[in-house]
Design a protein around this motif. Sequence first.
Motif, PDB file in Angstrom:
ATOM      1  N   THR A  14      -6.061  65.185  24.264  1.00 52.61           N
ATOM      2  CA  THR A  14      -5.559  64.858  25.598  1.00 52.61           C
ATOM      3  C   THR A  14      -6.483  65.330  26.711  1.00 52.61           C
ATOM      4  OG1 THR A  14      -4.258  66.884  25.537  1.00 52.61           O
ATOM      5  CG2 THR A  14      -3.152  64.861  24.881  1.00 52.61           C
ATOM      6  N   ALA A  42       0.719  66.464  13.715  1.00 50.97           N
ATOM      7  CA  ALA A  42       2.013  67.147  13.793  1.00 50.97           C
ATOM      8  C   ALA A  42       2.494  67.557  12.410  1.00 50.97           C
ATOM      9  CB  ALA A  42       3.043  66.238  14.459  1.00 50.97           C
ATOM     10  N   LEU A  73       6.596  58.782  18.621  1.00 46.49           N
ATOM     11  CA  LEU A  73       6.753  59.606  17.424  1.00 46.49           C
ATOM     12  C   LEU A  73       8.207  59.676  16.989  1.00 46.49           C
ATOM     13  CD1 LEU A  73       4.232  62.529  17.650  1.00 46.49           C
ATOM     14  CD2 LEU A  73       3.971  60.161  16.972  1.00 46.49           C
ATOM     15  N   MET A 116       0.549  65.821  27.910  1.00 46.65           N
ATOM     16  CA  MET A 116       0.749  64.551  27.239  1.00 46.65           C
ATOM     17  C   MET A 116       1.431  63.542  28.142  1.00 46.65           C
ATOM     18  SD  MET A 116      -0.337  63.557  24.537  1.00 46.65           S
ATOM     19  CE  MET A 116      -0.221  63.079  22.828  1.00 46.65           C
ATOM     20  N   ARG A 156      -5.149  68.734  18.961  1.00 43.90           N
ATOM     21  CA  ARG A 156      -4.245  68.035  19.874  1.00 43.90           C
ATOM     22  C   ARG A 156      -4.697  68.223  21.316  1.00 43.90           C
ATOM     23  NH1 ARG A 156       1.044  70.379  22.052  1.00 43.90           N
ATOM     24  NH2 ARG A 156      -0.671  71.456  23.068  1.00 43.90           N
ATOM     25  N   PRO A 205       7.952  75.063  20.599  1.00 43.58           N
ATOM     26  CA  PRO A 205       8.011  74.738  19.165  1.00 43.58           C
ATOM     27  C   PRO A 205       7.288  75.741  18.270  1.00 43.58           C
ATOM     28  CG  PRO A 205       7.657  72.727  20.404  1.00 43.58           C
ATOM     29  CD  PRO A 205       7.587  73.860  21.387  1.00 43.58           C
ATOM     30  N   SER A 261       2.596  57.876  24.679  1.00 45.45           N
ATOM     31  CA  SER A 261       3.337  58.005  23.423  1.00 45.45           C
ATOM     32  C   SER A 261       4.449  59.030  23.557  1.00 45.45           C
ATOM     33  CB  SER A 261       2.410  58.392  22.275  1.00 45.45           C
ATOM     34  OG  SER A 261       1.341  59.176  22.721  1.00 45.45           O
ATOM     35  N   ASP A 319      -0.742  57.010  17.551  1.00 47.90           N
ATOM     36  CA  ASP A 319       0.519  57.596  17.098  1.00 47.90           C
ATOM     37  C   ASP A 319       0.383  58.142  15.684  1.00 47.90           C
ATOM     38  OD1 ASP A 319       1.498  56.674  19.494  1.00 47.90           O
ATOM     39  OD2 ASP A 319       2.271  54.822  18.623  1.00 47.90           O
ATOM     40  N   TRP A 334       0.553  70.521  11.422  1.00 48.02           N
ATOM     41  CA  TRP A 334       1.052  71.670  12.194  1.00 48.02           C
ATOM     42  C   TRP A 334       2.329  72.226  11.570  1.00 48.02           C
ATOM     43  CZ3 TRP A 334       5.807  72.037  14.629  1.00 48.02           C
ATOM     44  CH2 TRP A 334       5.986  73.151  15.454  1.00 48.02           C
ATOM     45  N   ALA A 335       3.226  71.328  11.186  1.00 47.53           N
ATOM     46  CA  ALA A 335       4.519  71.763  10.657  1.00 47.53           C
ATOM     47  C   ALA A 335       4.349  72.488   9.329  1.00 47.53           C
ATOM     48  CB  ALA A 335       5.444  70.558  10.474  1.00 47.53           C
ATOM     49  N   ARG A 346       0.845  52.377  16.768  1.00 50.83           N
ATOM     50  CA  ARG A 346      -0.554  52.423  17.203  1.00 50.83           C
ATOM     51  C   ARG A 346      -1.316  53.507  16.447  1.00 50.83           C
ATOM     52  NH1 ARG A 346       0.335  53.673  23.254  1.00 50.83           N
ATOM     53  NH2 ARG A 346       1.621  55.190  22.133  1.00 50.83           N
ATOM     54  N   TRP A 354       6.178  69.347  19.576  1.00 51.11           N
ATOM     55  CA  TRP A 354       4.853  69.970  19.626  1.00 51.11           C
ATOM     56  C   TRP A 354       3.801  68.946  20.024  1.00 51.11           C
ATOM     57  CZ3 TRP A 354       0.600  68.589  16.691  1.00 51.11           C
ATOM     58  CH2 TRP A 354      -0.510  69.436  16.788  1.00 51.11           C
ATOM     59  N   ALA A 355       3.903  67.777  19.426  1.00 55.54           N
ATOM     60  CA  ALA A 355       2.886  66.750  19.682  1.00 55.54           C
ATOM     61  C   ALA A 355       2.920  66.281  21.132  1.00 55.54           C
ATOM     62  CB  ALA A 355       3.094  65.565  18.743  1.00 55.54           C
ATOM     63  N   LEU A 357      10.803  69.417  15.714  1.00 59.19           N
ATOM     64  CA  LEU A 357       9.882  70.419  16.251  1.00 59.19           C
ATOM     65  C   LEU A 357       8.476  69.838  16.369  1.00 59.19           C
ATOM     66  CD1 LEU A 357      10.674  73.837  14.526  1.00 59.19           C
ATOM     67  CD2 LEU A 357      10.931  73.198  16.917  1.00 59.19           C
ATOM     68  N   ALA A 358       8.036  69.185  15.295  1.00 52.95           N
ATOM     69  CA  ALA A 358       6.673  68.653  15.279  1.00 52.95           C
ATOM     70  C   ALA A 358       6.488  67.600  16.364  1.00 52.95           C
ATOM     71  CB  ALA A 358       6.360  68.064  13.901  1.00 52.95           C
ATOM     72  N   THR A 359       7.513  66.789  16.568  1.00 54.46           N
ATOM     73  CA  THR A 359       7.438  65.769  17.612  1.00 54.46           C
ATOM     74  C   THR A 359       7.326  66.413  18.990  1.00 54.46           C
ATOM     75  OG1 THR A 359       8.737  64.269  16.257  1.00 54.46           O
ATOM     76  CG2 THR A 359       8.617  63.795  18.609  1.00 54.46           C
ATOM     77  N   LEU A 381      -1.648  61.358  15.763  1.00 51.89           N
ATOM     78  CA  LEU A 381      -0.809  62.446  16.278  1.00 51.89           C
ATOM     79  C   LEU A 381       0.217  62.879  15.236  1.00 51.89           C
ATOM     80  CD1 LEU A 381       0.345  62.129  19.990  1.00 51.89           C
ATOM     81  CD2 LEU A 381      -0.481  64.133  18.769  1.00 51.89           C
ATOM     82  N   SER A 382       0.795  61.919  14.537  1.00 51.61           N
ATOM     83  CA  SER A 382       1.763  62.267  13.502  1.00 51.61           C
ATOM     84  C   SER A 382       1.108  63.068  12.397  1.00 51.61           C
ATOM     85  CB  SER A 382       2.379  61.005  12.913  1.00 51.61           C
ATOM     86  OG  SER A 382       3.290  60.450  13.822  1.00 51.61           O
ATOM     87  N   GLY A 438       3.535  68.070  23.702  1.00 46.02           N
ATOM     88  CA  GLY A 438       2.705  69.086  24.340  1.00 46.02           C
ATOM     89  C   GLY A 438       2.736  69.051  25.844  1.00 46.02           C
ATOM     90  N   ALA A 439       1.749  69.675  26.439  1.00 48.01           N
ATOM     91  CA  ALA A 439       1.748  69.872  27.877  1.00 48.01           C
ATOM     92  C   ALA A 439       1.232  68.654  28.631  1.00 48.01           C
ATOM     93  CB  ALA A 439       0.896  71.085  28.207  1.00 48.01           C
TER      94      ALA A 439
END
Lengths: 207, 207
Positions: free
Chosen positions: A119, A164, B182, B173, A115, B111, B178, A157, A167-168, A154, B167-168, B163-165, A160-161, B170-171
């Motif tokens: 970015t 995520a 999500l 971003m 991730r 998260p 986007s 997205d 990650w979860a 997109r 997380w995605a 949580l995952a959303t 990223l999903s 993020g900083a």
Amino acid sequence: MGEAAAGERRQRTDKQRNRTHILEVAEQFFTEQGITGSLDAIAKRAGVGPGTLYRHFPNREALLAALLQARDEELEARRVAIQREVTDSRAALTQWLQAMGEWVSAFDGLPDPLRAALTEGTSPLALTCQGFVTTTEDFLRAAQRDGYANPGVRGRDLFLSTLATAWARGAAMADESSPDALVSLMRTGWETPSSDEGPSAPQARVN
Amino acid sequence: MGEAAAGERRQRTDKQRNRTHILEVAEQFFTEQGITGSLDAIAKRAGVGPGTLYRHFPNREALLAALLQARDEELEARRVAIQREVTDSRAALTQWLQAMGEWVSAFDGLPDPLRAALTEGTSPLALTCQGFVTTTEDFLRAAQRDGYANPGVRGRDLFLSTLATAWARGAAMADESSPDALVSLMRTGWETPSSDEGPSAPQARVN
DNA sequence: GGCAACATGGAGAGAGTCTCCGTATTGCCA
DNA sequence: TGGCAATACGGAGACTCTCTCCATGTTGCC
């Protein structure tokens, strides 16, 4: 800028040998302990000094990128196979998302640097991420053309999903029973499709 | 086990003062730099020694938990407000998910410990997480009863997705576009609702 | 005011990342 | 094969971060 310019000495064999061995050890180490383990410990297990490891791979991301390159080619092969053999664009997208989901779960903790690479762009993993987004967009466009996927979504997205979701899942998630609950959530959402309002309004805010 | 047993000295005022001040400084510090910053730096900025900080909060999670307690009460108030004022169970669930999403985005990096707390249970954040799952289940059940939410979804899944959303996001971003892509993906999924196969088969694997 | 209980702070142990440079190994050429 | 220049190696050590311990300073109570 080439890698075999005339008149240059060829690479020393001990260097190549060390590099390969470090990669083997790191692969096993990351598989066992996740990607946050100590790099010095990897060097020690590989029987080299820390300096040698850091000369080959200046930081954790570089090591990770080298490690993932082999798997990257596997995924590329899988992509080609899906594009050749799966004619249904929805099934193709589904299979690609699953393949990508497995790939980004190769090591525990891998989604985080991916991730970041998505970015920041300064990471050696950035190119890989960009390739994933592009490929996902290809599959997605086909599915959208055939009416199987929502037009507003997109490729970025979906990637990223996928990240995520991986990650979860995380490390100690195995004991819990939501392995692919998030995958299907990402596919169909929590909301029931039959809307009582406009027939096909994309998304009106309900606030 | 009480906190004010008879015959005990009352808590020293300097202790209470230090605790409060550390919390103020930590709040600002985490807001600026995310939750991974150095705890010793927080102690220094607060004008206390590291030992003092660690006596009050034995680790990062304990500090975080104390910090989040105030916000926790805010969220609780918001929950009550939604349950009172929003009669539509779908809008209520949507608003609760949004409120929870904002809460878990209070600090950059939050998260991660929350997910860990969800599965490990030994964290001071575990109780908070469990409360969120329960509340989400309440809202979700109402929405499912009214036919607004898919019956297979569980509260735990929605909390994890939230949580995952977060997380995605993020900083760094913020520069990308986007922000809530999500969120809507989690709500409606990428797949178009109109299926060409069985009318309402929950989810057949397409492989 | 005086004492016992309590809290403080900062030195320092331990772990991790990463660098620097004296030393050892290698490739090339004669 | 021997010798040298180029190259890579190893590990000591600088730096950062987490967390502990205890001599010292502060507070509450009588």
